[in-house]
Design an enzyme around this catalytic site. Structure first.
Site, PDB file in Angstrom:
ATOM      1  N   PHE A   1      -2.889   1.481   4.367  1.00 52.52           N
ATOM      2  CA  PHE A   1      -1.646   2.077   3.887  1.00 52.52           C
ATOM      3  C   PHE A   1      -1.649   2.324   2.390  1.00 52.52           C
ATOM      4  O   PHE A   1      -0.906   3.179   1.900  1.00 52.52           O
ATOM      5  CB  PHE A   1      -0.459   1.164   4.225  1.00 52.52           C
ATOM      6  CG  PHE A   1      -0.399  -0.112   3.417  1.00 52.52           C
ATOM      7  CD1 PHE A   1       0.173  -0.135   2.155  1.00 52.52           C
ATOM      8  CD2 PHE A   1      -0.931  -1.296   3.924  1.00 52.52           C
ATOM      9  CE1 PHE A   1       0.213  -1.306   1.408  1.00 52.52           C
ATOM     10  CE2 PHE A   1      -0.895  -2.467   3.184  1.00 52.52           C
ATOM     11  CZ  PHE A   1      -0.320  -2.480   1.915  1.00 52.52           C
TER      12      PHE A   1
ATOM     13  N   LYS B   1      -7.937   7.728  11.921  1.00 53.99           N
ATOM     14  CA  LYS B   1      -6.792   6.917  12.321  1.00 53.99           C
ATOM     15  C   LYS B   1      -6.171   6.345  11.051  1.00 53.99           C
ATOM     16  O   LYS B   1      -6.614   5.344  10.504  1.00 53.99           O
ATOM     17  CB  LYS B   1      -7.171   5.784  13.277  1.00 53.99           C
ATOM     18  CG  LYS B   1      -5.937   5.236  14.027  1.00 53.99           C
ATOM     19  CD  LYS B   1      -5.884   3.716  14.107  1.00 53.99           C
ATOM     20  CE  LYS B   1      -5.496   2.979  12.903  1.00 53.99           C
ATOM     21  NZ  LYS B   1      -4.038   2.949  12.574  1.00 53.99           N
TER      22      LYS B   1
ATOM     23  N   GLU C   1      -0.221   3.458  10.229  1.00 54.42           N
ATOM     24  CA  GLU C   1       1.050   3.897  10.803  1.00 54.42           C
ATOM     25  C   GLU C   1       2.218   3.669   9.844  1.00 54.42           C
ATOM     26  O   GLU C   1       3.334   4.108  10.109  1.00 54.42           O
ATOM     27  CB  GLU C   1       1.309   3.206  12.144  1.00 54.42           C
ATOM     28  CG  GLU C   1       1.276   1.706  12.127  1.00 54.42           C
ATOM     29  CD  GLU C   1      -0.090   1.123  12.440  1.00 54.42           C
ATOM     30  OE1 GLU C   1      -0.148   0.123  13.167  1.00 54.42           O
ATOM     31  OE2 GLU C   1      -1.101   1.651  11.935  1.00 54.42           O
ATOM     32  N   ARG C   2       1.970   2.999   8.709  1.00 50.27           N
ATOM     33  CA  ARG C   2       3.046   2.760   7.745  1.00 50.27           C
ATOM     34  C   ARG C   2       3.362   3.994   6.908  1.00 50.27           C
ATOM     35  O   ARG C   2       4.501   4.188   6.488  1.00 50.27           O
ATOM     36  CB  ARG C   2       2.677   1.598   6.825  1.00 50.27           C
ATOM     37  CG  ARG C   2       2.475   0.282   7.554  1.00 50.27           C
ATOM     38  CD  ARG C   2       2.070  -0.812   6.585  1.00 50.27           C
ATOM     39  NE  ARG C   2       1.668  -2.031   7.291  1.00 50.27           N
ATOM     40  CZ  ARG C   2       1.214  -3.118   6.675  1.00 50.27           C
ATOM     41  NH1 ARG C   2       1.106  -3.138   5.363  1.00 50.27           N
ATOM     42  NH2 ARG C   2       0.867  -4.167   7.380  1.00 50.27           N
TER      43      ARG C   2
ATOM     44  N   SER D   1      -8.413  -5.204   5.250  1.00 49.04           N
ATOM     45  CA  SER D   1      -8.584  -6.621   4.957  1.00 49.04           C
ATOM     46  C   SER D   1      -9.926  -7.123   5.483  1.00 49.04           C
ATOM     47  O   SER D   1     -10.515  -6.539   6.399  1.00 49.04           O
ATOM     48  CB  SER D   1      -7.451  -7.430   5.590  1.00 49.04           C
ATOM     49  OG  SER D   1      -7.571  -7.403   7.005  1.00 49.04           O
TER      50      SER D   1
ATOM     51  N   CYS E   1      -7.090  -2.570  -3.660  1.00 52.16           N
ATOM     52  CA  CYS E   1      -8.221  -3.472  -3.468  1.00 52.16           C
ATOM     53  C   CYS E   1      -8.995  -3.664  -4.755  1.00 52.16           C
ATOM     54  O   CYS E   1      -9.824  -4.566  -4.860  1.00 52.16           O
ATOM     55  CB  CYS E   1      -9.136  -2.971  -2.355  1.00 52.16           C
ATOM     56  SG  CYS E   1      -9.994  -1.440  -2.756  1.00 52.16           S
TER      57      CYS E   1
ATOM     58  N   GLU F   1      -6.353 -13.125  -1.024  1.00 50.03           N
ATOM     59  CA  GLU F   1      -5.862 -11.839  -1.535  1.00 50.03           C
ATOM     60  C   GLU F   1      -4.366 -11.733  -1.257  1.00 50.03           C
ATOM     61  O   GLU F   1      -3.930 -11.771  -0.107  1.00 50.03           O
ATOM     62  CB  GLU F   1      -6.611 -10.686  -0.866  1.00 50.03           C
ATOM     63  CG  GLU F   1      -6.207  -9.329  -1.398  1.00 50.03           C
ATOM     64  CD  GLU F   1      -6.982  -8.185  -0.757  1.00 50.03           C
ATOM     65  OE1 GLU F   1      -7.326  -7.231  -1.471  1.00 50.03           O
ATOM     66  OE2 GLU F   1      -7.234  -8.253   0.469  1.00 50.03           O
TER      67      GLU F   1
END
Length: 501
Positions: free
Chosen positions: A149, A173, A176-177, A226, A281, A385
């Site tokens: 996201f 893909k 979805e956020r 992640s 990140c 993190e």
């Protein structure tokens, strides 16, 4: 309510699915759209479209593919502001930061426009008498990308422009956020002239990811997210015989040496730690001042800067930090702050104290910048993190202590050193066990013609993204050794290992 559907075979396709996920405006907390959860039928349709498009696209000359990519690049530039507005609306980052994201994605597209040159290989004449050898780099087929996201434009563009330039077809893909940015540049892909089926979008959650991992017609997967999910995708993908590049989490340190320019360091650190609300990140989440004198100066100046940093909706022109992406993520970050207090870190500035009082934005997912001092390496806020605007200060007595601290950490994505000492900087770049290193550069994200990727638990797989590594990942090497008849009859059959003499 706006419904977001899949993009398959060059068009938006309604799904038979009755399941949708909400999409929120993080600045207001308002649900602004719903995104479809793809069905197995949707997934098969996308793979079939990509598979059907692949042979023709792979046979298209690299030069023709590059011309289409150039048109896509032009369209991205023309629509830069609109694309950035979509990112700000669904992700929450400030508009200037969103524009920067689009520009960094655009740079990878520009790199991919050089496809004809990127795909050049080697040729050796007379490796043996009358024998020549040359290499080819050929596309893999249908490849898929699973993206996070926090960079809904840039991270997908680390993947699909290079994949398409190499002759593959692609299935994305997105998260979805914040799925709307992907749908917008899908329109631009069509306008640029990419054939139907070459680029497709599937929405959904883990069930879509698993379907892409398991599908026999997809030989390669790219992922950013992640570490636990990166490890899962890498291991599962490998078990199905796939090529996988999976970029995971990070805990990026900035070492501040005693000779560093404090003002320049603080300015760099504020943007690196709190820009994009820390949802990067490559964000600096740990600052390591060498010596208490440096630490105390940094602490004083950071407190002053945090007091004036403007936290506001990303659409405000003067906003410096926007909201977090979801309410769940806001609660997670607040939980980490509480954990830091529980484990006896010194909470210098508490972002939970920030309250958005502007009318219409009271329910937004806002939190202020947070600063901890006297953090130790056994604390949760140091080890894990957080992915939010939380900066931990870990004091080091020496340069060697700072380097050992970074090298012993689980993650190895990015790091930086701020110093005027060339000897210290050179030693740092050679000794540090991290994939991307900055010298007086707080966020050392490589340019598109270099490659992006960390070490240790920050990367699973052999190839980094974009640049030369991206081309290698999205192609397979074929070496051809050939000899042509000379009209001279040679000896009969031989049953020994051939040698080139």
């Amino acid at each position: 309510m706006n419904k977001i559907h899949n993009f398959i075979n060059g068009q938006i396709v309604d799904s038979a699915s009755t399941e949708y996920s909400p999409v929120f405006n993080p600045a207001t907390g308002e649900e602004i759209a719903q995104v479809v959860q793809s069905t197995p039928t949707d997934i098969e349709a996308a793979v079939a479209a990509a598979k059907a498009a692949f042979p023709i696209w792979a046979a298209t000359t690299p030069l023709r593919r590059a011309r289409i990519m150039n048109k896509f690049r032009d369209l991205l530039e023309e629509n830069l502001d609109e694309l950035a507005e979509i990112v700000s609306r669904e992700h929450g980052k400030v508009h200037s930061d969103a524009k920067g994201e689009v520009i960094r994605g655009l740079e990878v597209v520009e790199f991919a426009c050089g496809g004809p040159n990127l795909l050049k290989t080697d040729m050796s004449e007379n490796v043996g008498t009358g024998i020549d050898s040359h290499a080819l780099r050929q596309p893999l087929g249908v490849v898929a990308g699973i993206t996070p996201f926090n960079f809904p434009v840039m991270v997908p563009m680390w993947m699909f422009p290079v994949a398409l330039a190499c002759g593959n077809s692609f299935i994305l893909k997105p998260s979805e956020r914040d799925p709307s940015a992907a749908m917008f540049y899908a329109e631009l892909v069509t306008q640029a002239g990419f054939p139907p089926g070459v680029f497709n979008i599937l929405h959904g959650g883990k069930h879509v990811v698993d379907a892409l991992i398991e599908h026999q017609d997809i030989p390669a997967l790219s992922f950013v997210g992640s570490t636990p999910i990166a490890k899962y995708i890498y291991e599962r993908g490998a078990s199905f015989g796939k090529r996988v590049q999976a970029l995971g989490g990070a805990k990026n340190h900035m070492v501040v040496m005693p000779d560093a320019d404090i003002e320049k360091t603080v300015n760099a650190l504020m943007g690196a730690a709190y820009g994009s609300a820390g949802e990067r990140c490559m964000a600096i989440s740990v600052v390591v001042p060498v010596g208490d004198e440096v630490a105390d100066k940094l602490k004083t100046r950071l407190i002053e800067e945090l007091a004036i940093m403007k936290v506001a909706p990303g659409t405000d022109n003067d906003a410096e930090m926007g909201p977090l992406v979801t309410k769940a993520h806001l609660d997670k970050v607040a939980g980490y702050i509480a954990k830091g207090v529980e484990e006896s870190a010194e909470l210098v500035v508490d972002g939970r104290d920030f309250k958005m009082t502007r009318e219409g934005y009271e329910n937004g997912y806002f939190i202020g910048g947070t600063l901890f001092d006297n953090v130790t390496t056994d604390m949760t806020i140091y080890k894990e993190e957080i992915f939010g605007p939380v900066l931990s200060m870990v004091r080091a007595k020496s340069y060697d202590e700072a380097v050992n601290m970074i090298n012993e950490h689980e993650f190895g994505n990015g790091t930086a050193i701020f110093t005027r000492d060339g000897d210290a900087a050179r030693a740092f770049t050679h000794e540090i066990q991290v994939g991307m290193v900055g010298v007086n550069v707080p966020i050392p994200v490589p340019m598109a013609f270099h490659s992006f990727g960390g070490w240790k638990a920050s990367l699973f797989g052999d190839h980094h993204m974009h640049g030369a590594e991206g081309v290698r990942f999205y192609t397979k090497l074929k070496t051809i050794t050939s000899r042509w008849p000379t009209g001279i009859r040679e000896g009969g059959s031989a049953y020994v290992m051939p040698t080139m003499e």
